[in-house]
Design a protein around this motif. Structure first.
Motif, mmCIF file in Angstrom:
data_model
loop_
_atom_site.group_PDB
_atom_site.id
_atom_site.type_symbol
_atom_site.label_atom_id
_atom_site.label_comp_id
_atom_site.label_asym_id
_atom_site.label_seq_id
_atom_site.Cartn_x
_atom_site.Cartn_y
_atom_site.Cartn_z
ATOM 1 N N ALA A 84 38.215 31.795 59.334
ATOM 2 C CA ALA A 84 37.550 32.239 58.109
ATOM 3 C C ALA A 84 38.056 31.399 56.946
ATOM 4 O O ALA A 84 38.939 30.559 57.104
ATOM 5 C CB ALA A 84 37.848 33.719 57.847
ATOM 6 N N VAL A 85 37.491 31.658 55.776
ATOM 7 C CA VAL A 85 37.997 31.048 54.543
ATOM 8 C C VAL A 85 38.880 32.077 53.845
ATOM 9 O O VAL A 85 38.514 33.254 53.738
ATOM 10 C CB VAL A 85 36.858 30.610 53.610
ATOM 11 N N TYR A 86 40.046 31.639 53.381
ATOM 12 C CA TYR A 86 41.003 32.519 52.724
ATOM 13 C C TYR A 86 41.168 32.079 51.264
ATOM 14 O O TYR A 86 41.412 30.912 50.983
ATOM 15 C CB TYR A 86 42.343 32.491 53.444
ATOM 16 N N TYR A 87 41.022 33.036 50.358
ATOM 17 C CA TYR A 87 41.098 32.770 48.927
ATOM 18 C C TYR A 87 42.302 33.452 48.297
ATOM 19 O O TYR A 87 42.596 34.616 48.586
ATOM 20 C CB TYR A 87 39.849 33.299 48.213
ATOM 21 N N CYS A 88 42.956 32.735 47.416
ATOM 22 C CA CYS A 88 44.065 33.263 46.622
ATOM 23 C C CYS A 88 43.578 33.437 45.188
ATOM 24 O O CYS A 88 43.011 32.510 44.603
ATOM 25 C CB CYS A 88 45.221 32.258 46.680
ATOM 26 N N LEU A 89 43.790 34.627 44.623
ATOM 27 C CA LEU A 89 43.390 34.907 43.249
ATOM 28 C C LEU A 89 44.591 35.372 42.446
ATOM 29 O O LEU A 89 45.466 36.054 42.967
ATOM 30 C CB LEU A 89 42.348 36.026 43.199
ATOM 31 N N VAL A 90 44.602 35.015 41.170
ATOM 32 C CA VAL A 90 45.666 35.446 40.275
ATOM 33 C C VAL A 90 45.037 36.063 39.034
ATOM 34 O O VAL A 90 44.144 35.486 38.432
ATOM 35 C CB VAL A 90 46.563 34.252 39.884
ATOM 36 N N GLY A 91 45.501 37.243 38.647
ATOM 37 C CA GLY A 91 44.972 37.889 37.455
ATOM 38 C C GLY A 91 45.807 39.100 37.105
ATOM 39 O O GLY A 91 46.533 39.635 37.944
ATOM 40 N N ASP A 92 45.688 39.574 35.862
ATOM 41 C CA ASP A 92 46.521 40.713 35.466
ATOM 42 C C ASP A 92 45.728 42.007 35.529
ATOM 43 O O ASP A 92 44.534 42.022 35.774
ATOM 44 C CB ASP A 92 47.144 40.496 34.091
ATOM 45 N N ALA A 93 46.448 43.108 35.352
ATOM 46 C CA ALA A 93 45.842 44.432 35.419
ATOM 47 C C ALA A 93 46.337 45.273 34.249
ATOM 48 O O ALA A 93 47.526 45.537 34.160
ATOM 49 C CB ALA A 93 46.193 45.127 36.733
ATOM 50 N N PRO A 94 45.459 45.664 33.325
ATOM 51 C CA PRO A 94 44.033 45.336 33.313
ATOM 52 C C PRO A 94 43.802 43.900 32.894
ATOM 53 O O PRO A 94 44.614 43.328 32.167
ATOM 54 C CB PRO A 94 43.472 46.313 32.282
ATOM 55 N N PRO A 95 42.734 43.294 33.305
ATOM 56 C CA PRO A 95 42.519 41.871 33.043
ATOM 57 C C PRO A 95 42.132 41.611 31.600
ATOM 58 O O PRO A 95 41.491 42.429 30.960
ATOM 59 C CB PRO A 95 41.359 41.511 33.969
ATOM 60 N N ARG A 96 42.580 40.450 31.118
ATOM 61 C CA ARG A 96 42.143 40.039 29.786
ATOM 62 C C ARG A 96 40.650 39.695 29.840
ATOM 63 O O ARG A 96 39.935 39.817 28.873
ATOM 64 C CB ARG A 96 42.952 38.839 29.315
ATOM 65 N N SER A 97 40.236 39.249 31.003
ATOM 66 C CA SER A 97 38.828 38.925 31.189
ATOM 67 C C SER A 97 38.504 38.985 32.668
ATOM 68 O O SER A 97 39.332 38.604 33.487
ATOM 69 C CB SER A 97 38.530 37.519 30.658
ATOM 70 N N ALA A 98 37.320 39.480 32.974
ATOM 71 C CA ALA A 98 36.908 39.536 34.381
ATOM 72 C C ALA A 98 36.810 38.134 34.971
ATOM 73 O O ALA A 98 36.872 37.965 36.179
ATOM 74 C CB ALA A 98 35.571 40.262 34.513
ATOM 75 N N ARG A 99 36.693 37.102 34.136
ATOM 76 C CA ARG A 99 36.632 35.731 34.644
ATOM 77 C C ARG A 99 37.944 35.326 35.300
ATOM 78 O O ARG A 99 38.003 34.339 36.002
ATOM 79 C CB ARG A 99 36.302 34.754 33.516
ATOM 80 N N GLN A 100 39.007 36.081 35.058
ATOM 81 C CA GLN A 100 40.270 35.761 35.699
ATOM 82 C C GLN A 100 40.173 35.864 37.202
ATOM 83 O O GLN A 100 40.966 35.266 37.904
ATOM 84 C CB GLN A 100 41.359 36.709 35.208
#
Lengths: 113, 115
Positions: A84-100
């Protein structure tokens, strides 16, 4: 936005442990690290999420060093169905922007018999 | 249903036609996202709803793209005057809580082909 860098592809054999590393040098203090898996013709599926040190669930482990500038997804004893394809995402909670929630190009893991 | 449902599964449109893609999120999920995924690429963010409020539409590529979620559940992504570059898989995702880094649940997507 914290940019992530992953290998484009990896090959492994059935029964081996696979480690996929993601670099995120400018990760922010509030950022979490999340990994998703995507099979062809399906949407991504959540695998694991962590903030620091080690997180383990029934399918994978996530290792995050103290400086948090990288993370490693570990899949124990892979099978053909882990291709499969594996994706790594980084973002805060709550996000400053959903684009994160930026997926990037991911890592294509191919498990060979 | 148990998961996020998207319809249609496949859509073929002639260039210039309008299309509407539907997303049924998991019942009770507050957050809803739309993504566009080109062949061989990762999903690209389009827009984000929290209940019926569209809080972020910065990823919509042009004013031909419009999304709505009028009652805070079902969402529709509309593309007007489709172009060939709009051909992609459109993914919808929902999550339970207001924090977007919580687990996202994705549908299988709508594959749009513009001829």
């Amino acid at each position: 936005l914290a940019k992530t860098t992953q290998p484009i592809s990896m090959d492994s054999y059935e029964g081996q442990e696979v480690n996929i590393t993601c670099s995120h040098n400018n990760i922010a203090t509030n950022d979490y690290i999340t990994w998703y898996q995507q099979f062809p013709s399906q949407g991504p599926r959540f695998i694991i999420q962590g903030y620091k040190t080690k997180v383990t669930n029934e399918v994978a482990s996530l290792f995050i060093p103290a400086d948090r500038k990288s993370s490693t997804l570990s899949l124990p004893r892979v099978s053909l169905s882990d291709t499969a394809v594996y994706y790594c995402l980084v973002g805060d909670a709550p996000p400053r922007s959903a684009r994160q929630l930026t997926f990037g190009s991911g890592t294509q893991l191919t498990v060979l018999p | 249903g148990a998961g996020v449902s998207q319809s249609p599964r496949y859509k073929v449109a002639k260039r210039g036609q309008d299309v509407a893609l539907r997303c049924d999120p998991i019942s009770g999920h507050v957050s809803l996202f739309w993504y566009q995924q080109a062949l061989g690429q990762g999903p690209e963010f389009l827009t984000y709803f929290q209940n019926e409020a569209q809080l972020d539409k910065s990823g919509l590529p042009s004013d031909r793209f419009f999304a709505e979620r009028p009652e805070g559940s079902v969402s529709t992504l509309k593309i007007q005057r489709t172009q060939q570059e709009d051909s992609a898989v459109y993914l919808c995702a929902s999550s339970l809580v207001r924090q977007a880094t919580e687990k996202l649940f994705f549908g299988s997507g709508t594959q749009l082909s513009v001829l």
